[in-house]
Scaffold this motif. Sequence first.
Motif, mmCIF file in Angstrom:
data_model
loop_
_atom_site.group_PDB
_atom_site.id
_atom_site.type_symbol
_atom_site.label_atom_id
_atom_site.label_comp_id
_atom_site.label_asym_id
_atom_site.label_seq_id
_atom_site.Cartn_x
_atom_site.Cartn_y
_atom_site.Cartn_z
ATOM 1 N N ASN A 1 66.470 8.183 31.783
ATOM 2 C CA ASN A 1 67.395 8.291 30.653
ATOM 3 C C ASN A 1 67.765 6.929 30.090
ATOM 4 O OD1 ASN A 1 67.493 11.103 30.698
ATOM 5 N ND2 ASN A 1 69.132 11.135 32.194
ATOM 6 N N SER A 2 67.878 5.927 30.977
ATOM 7 C CA SER A 2 68.200 4.582 30.498
ATOM 8 C C SER A 2 67.042 3.985 29.701
ATOM 9 C CB SER A 2 68.557 3.676 31.677
ATOM 10 O OG SER A 2 69.817 4.036 32.212
ATOM 11 N N ALA A 3 65.807 4.388 30.030
ATOM 12 C CA ALA A 3 64.658 3.928 29.234
ATOM 13 C C ALA A 3 64.777 4.445 27.809
ATOM 14 C CB ALA A 3 63.359 4.392 29.875
ATOM 15 N N ILE A 4 65.285 5.675 27.655
ATOM 16 C CA ILE A 4 65.499 6.207 26.305
ATOM 17 C C ILE A 4 66.551 5.383 25.570
ATOM 18 C CG2 ILE A 4 66.290 8.216 24.995
ATOM 19 C CD1 ILE A 4 65.106 9.965 27.196
ATOM 20 N N LEU A 5 67.604 4.983 26.295
ATOM 21 C CA LEU A 5 68.629 4.123 25.687
ATOM 22 C C LEU A 5 68.025 2.786 25.262
ATOM 23 C CD1 LEU A 5 71.677 4.745 28.065
ATOM 24 C CD2 LEU A 5 71.375 5.580 25.736
ATOM 25 N N ALA A 6 67.136 2.258 26.114
ATOM 26 C CA ALA A 6 66.485 0.993 25.767
ATOM 27 C C ALA A 6 65.647 1.142 24.504
ATOM 28 C CB ALA A 6 65.613 0.509 26.932
ATOM 29 N N GLU A 7 64.990 2.296 24.338
ATOM 30 C CA GLU A 7 64.199 2.537 23.123
ATOM 31 C C GLU A 7 65.079 2.584 21.882
ATOM 32 O OE1 GLU A 7 60.078 4.676 23.590
ATOM 33 O OE2 GLU A 7 61.685 6.048 24.180
ATOM 34 N N LYS A 8 66.342 2.976 22.074
ATOM 35 C CA LYS A 8 67.297 3.010 20.962
ATOM 36 C C LYS A 8 68.032 1.673 20.821
ATOM 37 C CE LYS A 8 66.288 7.251 19.997
ATOM 38 N NZ LYS A 8 65.499 7.559 18.784
ATOM 39 N N ARG A 9 67.566 0.672 21.561
ATOM 40 C CA ARG A 9 68.086 -0.703 21.498
ATOM 41 C C ARG A 9 69.533 -0.804 21.954
ATOM 42 N NH1 ARG A 9 65.862 -3.145 15.841
ATOM 43 N NH2 ARG A 9 66.244 -5.095 16.922
ATOM 44 N N ALA A 10 69.894 0.049 22.948
ATOM 45 C CA ALA A 10 71.230 -0.063 23.536
ATOM 46 C C ALA A 10 71.322 -1.263 24.459
ATOM 47 C CB ALA A 10 71.578 1.212 24.305
ATOM 48 N N GLY A 11 70.174 -1.771 24.895
ATOM 49 C CA GLY A 11 70.138 -2.920 25.786
ATOM 50 C C GLY A 11 68.795 -3.017 26.471
ATOM 51 N N ALA A 12 68.630 -4.058 27.275
ATOM 52 C CA ALA A 12 67.420 -4.231 28.070
ATOM 53 C C ALA A 12 67.630 -3.564 29.426
ATOM 54 C CB ALA A 12 67.106 -5.713 28.247
ATOM 55 N N LEU A 13 66.635 -2.845 29.884
ATOM 56 C CA LEU A 13 66.727 -2.121 31.149
ATOM 57 C C LEU A 13 66.126 -2.970 32.258
ATOM 58 C CD1 LEU A 13 67.306 0.421 32.804
ATOM 59 C CD2 LEU A 13 65.124 1.348 32.023
ATOM 60 N N LEU A 14 66.983 -3.414 33.184
ATOM 61 C CA LEU A 14 66.535 -4.192 34.344
ATOM 62 C C LEU A 14 66.094 -3.197 35.406
ATOM 63 C CD1 LEU A 14 66.273 -7.058 35.471
ATOM 64 C CD2 LEU A 14 68.634 -6.898 36.252
ATOM 65 N N CYS A 15 64.787 -3.151 35.681
ATOM 66 C CA CYS A 15 64.262 -2.051 36.487
ATOM 67 C C CYS A 15 62.962 -2.441 37.182
ATOM 68 C CB CYS A 15 64.003 -0.832 35.595
ATOM 69 S SG CYS A 15 62.779 -1.147 34.309
ATOM 70 N N LEU A 16 62.430 -1.486 37.937
ATOM 71 C CA LEU A 16 61.142 -1.661 38.595
ATOM 72 C C LEU A 16 60.005 -1.332 37.637
ATOM 73 C CD1 LEU A 16 61.944 0.077 41.987
ATOM 74 C CD2 LEU A 16 61.687 -2.382 41.625
#
Length: 294
Positions: free
Chosen positions: A226-241
Amino acid sequence: MELRVLKYFLTTAEEENITKAAKLLHVSQPTLSRQLMQLEEELGVVLFKRSNHNIVLTQEGLLLKRRAKEMLLLADRTKEELSGKDEAISGKVSIGCGELQSVSELAEIITAFGEAYPLVQFQIYSGSSVDIKERIENGTLDLGLLLEPVDITKYDFVRMHTKEEWGILVDKRLPISKKEVVRPEDLVGLPLMISSSNPIKNELSSWFGDYAGQLNVVSTYNLMYNSAILAEKRAGALLCLRLEARYENLVFIPLAPRLTLSSVLAWKERQTFSKATAAFIQFAREMQKLNDKK
């Protein structure tokens, strides 16, 4: 508490209506109402807030709903395990998995095991390490694929060979997306979405060093989809694996210095398992030993 009454309770909780629940359970409404009242008396709590049209669970009722599901699941699994035939290994093995690249390695073990024991079925549950460990503790999962660092002092395990690499998933239109690697100073001021796991937060804090106190964390997550979807909407950068998943508008950029973590396939020590689960554990041990020699 009888399992039958717990089934009555769960059906009523899900329908939020005693009349509808009674029809589904093929019992009379007075019988169902009496059973629920006796359950409340036995537990010494109020489970429902009743009105003319529906019923709503109290906080105590919500807790019992969660526990009742676990107890009924355990009862079903125990029945399956005890009714297994002696002449062939059959049954179910339940495994919890995080969102990890090492799932691919686990899949190879499951596939090879399935060829040797075709009567065994697998139940795969996706969740965070905290969630998976809780389910192993309460007996609703047999094993868990856990990202380190994680406390496994009460567990036995095999270590996976795949290294899980950290980076950021970021919108391709942002300037930072042009970098080949990102360093701690590159992320200062950038809206970040990070893991809610405290052990992971500590690992990342060590990586950020002196810049850890300058981060702009806009949200946390337990699973990244779900956070990747937020990243696609430019809510922020997703720090992840790094994962095998592909997103049309996102790019993964690894951290520098490189940050990698290991994962383990873990189960409770000195636990009595079904024949199917015991066979799978032994198979996983032997397969990983063979891979160690490659």
